[in-house]
Structures are given as C-alpha cells and as structure tokens.
Design a protein around this motif. Structure first.
Motif, PDB file in Angstrom:
ATOM      1  N   ALA A  71      30.109  47.831  52.231  1.00  0.00           N
ATOM      2  CA  ALA A  71      31.428  47.972  51.610  1.00  0.00           C
ATOM      3  C   ALA A  71      32.000  46.593  51.275  1.00  0.00           C
ATOM      4  CB  ALA A  71      32.372  48.736  52.541  1.00  0.00           C
ATOM      5  N   GLY A  72      31.727  45.614  52.128  1.00  0.00           N
ATOM      6  CA  GLY A  72      32.196  44.251  51.877  1.00  0.00           C
ATOM      7  C   GLY A  72      31.534  43.648  50.649  1.00  0.00           C
ATOM      8  N   GLU A  73      30.232  43.888  50.480  1.00  0.00           N
ATOM      9  CA  GLU A  73      29.537  43.403  49.292  1.00  0.00           C
ATOM     10  C   GLU A  73      30.125  44.035  48.034  1.00  0.00           C
ATOM     11  OE1 GLU A  73      25.366  44.163  49.883  1.00  0.00           O
ATOM     12  OE2 GLU A  73      25.290  42.820  51.631  1.00  0.00           O
ATOM     13  N   HIS A  74      30.430  45.319  48.115  1.00  0.00           N
ATOM     14  CA  HIS A  74      31.056  46.005  46.984  1.00  0.00           C
ATOM     15  C   HIS A  74      32.429  45.395  46.701  1.00  0.00           C
ATOM     16  CE1 HIS A  74      32.194  49.151  44.200  1.00  0.00           C
ATOM     17  NE2 HIS A  74      33.300  49.323  44.903  1.00  0.00           N
ATOM     18  N   LEU A  75      33.195  45.126  47.755  1.00  0.00           N
ATOM     19  CA  LEU A  75      34.526  44.534  47.574  1.00  0.00           C
ATOM     20  C   LEU A  75      34.418  43.187  46.873  1.00  0.00           C
ATOM     21  CD1 LEU A  75      37.615  44.449  48.152  1.00  0.00           C
ATOM     22  CD2 LEU A  75      37.031  43.314  50.319  1.00  0.00           C
ATOM     23  N   VAL A  76      33.532  42.328  47.335  1.00  0.00           N
ATOM     24  CA  VAL A  76      33.379  40.999  46.734  1.00  0.00           C
ATOM     25  C   VAL A  76      32.983  41.133  45.262  1.00  0.00           C
ATOM     26  CG1 VAL A  76      32.060  38.844  46.819  1.00  0.00           C
ATOM     27  CG2 VAL A  76      32.917  39.861  48.938  1.00  0.00           C
ATOM     28  N   ALA A  77      32.177  42.124  44.945  1.00  0.00           N
ATOM     29  CA  ALA A  77      31.758  42.339  43.554  1.00  0.00           C
ATOM     30  C   ALA A  77      32.926  42.752  42.663  1.00  0.00           C
ATOM     31  CB  ALA A  77      30.647  43.390  43.492  1.00  0.00           C
ATOM     32  N   THR A  78      34.008  43.258  43.253  1.00  0.00           N
ATOM     33  CA  THR A  78      35.170  43.666  42.450  1.00  0.00           C
ATOM     34  C   THR A  78      36.107  42.502  42.147  1.00  0.00           C
ATOM     35  OG1 THR A  78      36.607  44.228  44.338  1.00  0.00           O
ATOM     36  CG2 THR A  78      35.161  45.982  43.492  1.00  0.00           C
ATOM     37  N   ALA A  79      35.855  41.331  42.706  1.00  0.00           N
ATOM     38  CA  ALA A  79      36.737  40.179  42.479  1.00  0.00           C
ATOM     39  C   ALA A  79      36.913  39.945  40.985  1.00  0.00           C
ATOM     40  CB  ALA A  79      36.176  38.935  43.160  1.00  0.00           C
ATOM     41  N   GLY A  80      38.160  39.779  40.572  1.00  0.00           N
ATOM     42  CA  GLY A  80      38.470  39.552  39.164  1.00  0.00           C
ATOM     43  C   GLY A  80      38.743  40.822  38.381  1.00  0.00           C
ATOM     44  N   SER A  81      38.516  41.985  38.989  1.00  0.00           N
ATOM     45  CA  SER A  81      38.788  43.251  38.302  1.00  0.00           C
ATOM     46  C   SER A  81      39.776  44.067  39.130  1.00  0.00           C
ATOM     47  CB  SER A  81      37.494  44.035  38.087  1.00  0.00           C
ATOM     48  OG  SER A  81      36.934  44.409  39.331  1.00  0.00           O
ATOM     49  N   GLY A  82      40.399  45.039  38.481  1.00  0.00           N
ATOM     50  CA  GLY A  82      41.398  45.838  39.185  1.00  0.00           C
ATOM     51  C   GLY A  82      42.536  44.954  39.654  1.00  0.00           C
ATOM     52  N   THR A  83      43.189  45.376  40.730  1.00  0.00           N
ATOM     53  CA  THR A  83      44.230  44.534  41.330  1.00  0.00           C
ATOM     54  C   THR A  83      43.785  44.139  42.722  1.00  0.00           C
ATOM     55  OG1 THR A  83      45.453  46.346  42.378  1.00  0.00           O
ATOM     56  CG2 THR A  83      46.036  45.816  40.078  1.00  0.00           C
ATOM     57  N   VAL A  84      44.243  42.999  43.173  1.00  0.00           N
ATOM     58  CA  VAL A  84      43.891  42.541  44.516  1.00  0.00           C
ATOM     59  C   VAL A  84      44.392  43.546  45.546  1.00  0.00           C
ATOM     60  CG1 VAL A  84      44.196  40.713  46.224  1.00  0.00           C
ATOM     61  CG2 VAL A  84      43.837  40.114  43.811  1.00  0.00           C
ATOM     62  N   VAL A  85      45.634  43.977  45.408  1.00  0.00           N
ATOM     63  CA  VAL A  85      46.203  44.941  46.365  1.00  0.00           C
ATOM     64  C   VAL A  85      45.413  46.238  46.346  1.00  0.00           C
ATOM     65  CG1 VAL A  85      48.230  46.364  46.889  1.00  0.00           C
ATOM     66  CG2 VAL A  85      48.511  43.936  46.369  1.00  0.00           C
ATOM     67  N   ARG A 183      48.843  50.698  50.556  1.00  0.00           N
ATOM     68  CA  ARG A 183      49.158  49.720  49.502  1.00  0.00           C
ATOM     69  C   ARG A 183      50.426  48.932  49.851  1.00  0.00           C
ATOM     70  NH1 ARG A 183      46.680  49.896  44.642  1.00  0.00           N
ATOM     71  NH2 ARG A 183      48.501  49.036  43.609  1.00  0.00           N
ATOM     72  N   GLU A 184      51.414  49.606  50.378  1.00  0.00           N
ATOM     73  CA  GLU A 184      52.672  48.941  50.732  1.00  0.00           C
ATOM     74  C   GLU A 184      52.449  47.870  51.798  1.00  0.00           C
ATOM     75  OE1 GLU A 184      56.982  50.115  52.687  1.00  0.00           O
ATOM     76  OE2 GLU A 184      55.803  51.682  51.703  1.00  0.00           O
ATOM     77  N   VAL A 185      51.658  48.189  52.803  1.00  0.00           N
ATOM     78  CA  VAL A 185      51.385  47.220  53.868  1.00  0.00           C
ATOM     79  C   VAL A 185      50.563  46.047  53.333  1.00  0.00           C
ATOM     80  CG1 VAL A 185      50.119  46.881  56.023  1.00  0.00           C
ATOM     81  CG2 VAL A 185      51.658  48.818  55.779  1.00  0.00           C
ATOM     82  N   VAL A 186      49.529  46.334  52.560  1.00  0.00           N
ATOM     83  CA  VAL A 186      48.699  45.263  52.000  1.00  0.00           C
ATOM     84  C   VAL A 186      49.541  44.359  51.115  1.00  0.00           C
ATOM     85  CG1 VAL A 186      46.771  44.770  50.426  1.00  0.00           C
ATOM     86  CG2 VAL A 186      46.540  46.540  52.196  1.00  0.00           C
ATOM     87  N   GLU A 187      50.349  44.967  50.271  1.00  0.00           N
ATOM     88  CA  GLU A 187      51.205  44.169  49.381  1.00  0.00           C
ATOM     89  C   GLU A 187      52.174  43.304  50.178  1.00  0.00           C
ATOM     90  OE1 GLU A 187      53.399  44.756  45.128  1.00  0.00           O
ATOM     91  OE2 GLU A 187      53.308  46.474  46.468  1.00  0.00           O
ATOM     92  N   SER A 188      52.729  43.833  51.250  1.00  0.00           N
ATOM     93  CA  SER A 188      53.682  43.047  52.039  1.00  0.00           C
ATOM     94  C   SER A 188      53.031  41.829  52.679  1.00  0.00           C
ATOM     95  CB  SER A 188      54.367  43.912  53.104  1.00  0.00           C
ATOM     96  OG  SER A 188      53.450  44.257  54.119  1.00  0.00           O
ATOM     97  N   VAL A 189      51.740  41.931  53.017  1.00  0.00           N
ATOM     98  CA  VAL A 189      51.034  40.779  53.595  1.00  0.00           C
ATOM     99  C   VAL A 189      50.659  39.776  52.509  1.00  0.00           C
ATOM    100  CG1 VAL A 189      48.950  40.052  54.822  1.00  0.00           C
ATOM    101  CG2 VAL A 189      50.158  42.110  55.553  1.00  0.00           C
ATOM    102  N   LEU A 190      50.235  40.254  51.339  1.00  0.00           N
ATOM    103  CA  LEU A 190      49.707  39.382  50.307  1.00  0.00           C
ATOM    104  C   LEU A 190      50.723  38.930  49.273  1.00  0.00           C
ATOM    105  CD1 LEU A 190      46.292  41.156  49.573  1.00  0.00           C
ATOM    106  CD2 LEU A 190      46.747  39.255  51.135  1.00  0.00           C
ATOM    107  N   VAL A 191      51.926  39.483  49.272  1.00  0.00           N
ATOM    108  CA  VAL A 191      52.890  39.241  48.207  1.00  0.00           C
ATOM    109  C   VAL A 191      53.124  37.756  47.935  1.00  0.00           C
ATOM    110  CG1 VAL A 191      54.975  39.392  49.641  1.00  0.00           C
ATOM    111  CG2 VAL A 191      55.077  40.001  47.212  1.00  0.00           C
ATOM    112  N   GLY A 192      53.157  36.944  48.933  1.00  0.00           N
ATOM    113  CA  GLY A 192      53.448  35.518  48.735  1.00  0.00           C
ATOM    114  C   GLY A 192      52.310  34.706  48.166  1.00  0.00           C
ATOM    115  N   VAL A 193      51.104  35.277  48.098  1.00  0.00           N
ATOM    116  CA  VAL A 193      49.951  34.493  47.638  1.00  0.00           C
ATOM    117  C   VAL A 193      49.347  35.034  46.352  1.00  0.00           C
ATOM    118  CG1 VAL A 193      49.383  33.762  49.977  1.00  0.00           C
ATOM    119  CG2 VAL A 193      48.232  35.771  49.001  1.00  0.00           C
ATOM    120  N   LEU A 194      49.843  36.159  45.841  1.00  0.00           N
ATOM    121  CA  LEU A 194      49.284  36.729  44.616  1.00  0.00           C
ATOM    122  C   LEU A 194      49.884  36.078  43.389  1.00  0.00           C
ATOM    123  CD1 LEU A 194      49.223  40.516  45.553  1.00  0.00           C
ATOM    124  CD2 LEU A 194      47.350  38.868  45.651  1.00  0.00           C
TER     125      LEU A 194
END
Length: 195
Positions: A71-85, A183-194
């Motif tokens: 699943a991690g390899e799949h996640l890394v392959a998605t870098a640059g597509s979709g949204t980070v959150v 999504r709400e929790v992930v966004e709250s952690v990442l909001v300052g760096v996106l």
C-alpha cells in the motif's frame, strides 16, 4: 491411509484464518485452537508449520507489514496526482483497517512476539513503523514535487498523521470514522504545509 485433505498452502491458510478472527473478534480471541478451528484444520497443522504460537504470530505480523509495504508503494506512486489530503486519507483507511488495529494490540500485549519481531523491525512498534515510513516517503516525494512546503518535516508529519489516525481508527470517536472524518483530521495536520 490418508487422514485428511491435503493443504495447498497451510501457512497462508492459517494466516488468513487468523486475520478473519482478528477482524471479527479482536486480538484477545486469537489462540492456536481458534486459528486452527477457523482454518478448518487439525491443531497439529499449526505446530507442524511453525515452531510455536509466537512464531506463527510473527509470520502473521510480517504478512500485514508486507501488505502495508505494498500500500505504501502504491501511495508513493500517487505523488503528484490527486490531492495530498485525499491520498493520505485513503492510505490511512487501507492500512489502519480492523485487522491492522488488532495486530497492533497483539504486538503491544505480547513481549515474546515483540522480541521476535525485533529481527525485522528493530525499533518502534512493528506495522506502525512501516506505515509511518511509507507515509514519510510519500510526503518527501510530494515535497520534491512542490505540493508540500520545503520547510516541512515529512518524518514528523507522518508520525503525527499515523499516531492520530491510529487513535481515531481505534475508536477515539466512538466508532470507525467515516471518510469525511478521516479527511478532516488529515487536513488539520497537514494544512500548514500544503501548497
């Protein structure tokens, strides 16, 4: 004269039976008898293929780590597509499923199991360490693509997301969270760096 049915892959069959038990009944219900009953095999089959029950449990945890690595390899392959959150939320939902949560509880409760897993995961809590490492690799890739701020610390962000996600999926909100809550929790952690 044969006394049973030949098993094609008894190790995999036993691990799959244990995963079904973990999903339905949790770590406390996992015994060698419960596993062999769920697999529909004699108790001796487990001991014929594994040195002891902790050896079997270590194989179970390593199988889950292997799934998380995929699943991690799949996640890394998605870098640059979709949204980070969106990508991170989907990854948490896949990797922190009920079986993974039960595996973490199992590892936490069994000293001998943790000792054996130190051979492959020398530090931290096996499974969560690998999930966190893959997420950090993904966030680093997103940083390279410019979607995560250059000053961000992917390793610490990943630790925060996985730790918070584990608490949330383990029932912090009273039940398994829905996609919007994740999504709400992930966004709250990442909001300052996106970006």
């Amino acid at each position: 004269m044969p006394t049973g049915v030949a098993l094609h892959d008894p190790r995999a069959q036993l691990v799959a039976a244990a995963e079904r038990l973990l999903a339905t009944s949790g770590a406390a219900a996992l015994t060698s008898r419960a596993v062999t009953d769920e697999a529909g095999v004699a108790k001796g089959v487990l001991h014929r293929h594994f040195a002891d029950f902790d050896d079997f449990l270590a194989a179970l945890v390593r199988a889950r780590i292997q799934q998380a690595d995929g699943a991690g390899e799949h996640l890394v392959a998605t870098a640059g597509s979709g949204t980070v959150v969106g990508n991170v939320s989907a990854y948490l939902t896949v990797t922190l499923d009920p079986v993974a949560l039960a595996v973490v509880a199992l590892v936490t409760a069994r000293d001998e199991l943790r000792r054996r897993l130190r051979e492959t995961t020398p530090e931290g809590l096996p499974l969560l360490v690998e999930i966190t490492a893959a997420l950090a690799t993904y966030l680093t890739a997103e940083q390279s693509s410019g979607r995560v701020a250059p000053a961000a610390e992917p390793r610490y962000l990943a630790m925060t997301v996985v730790g918070t996600g584990h608490l949330m999926f383990a029932g912090e909100l009273g039940a398994r969270p829905d996609d919007a809550a994740v999504r709400e929790v992930v966004e709250s952690v990442l909001v300052g760096v996106l970006r």
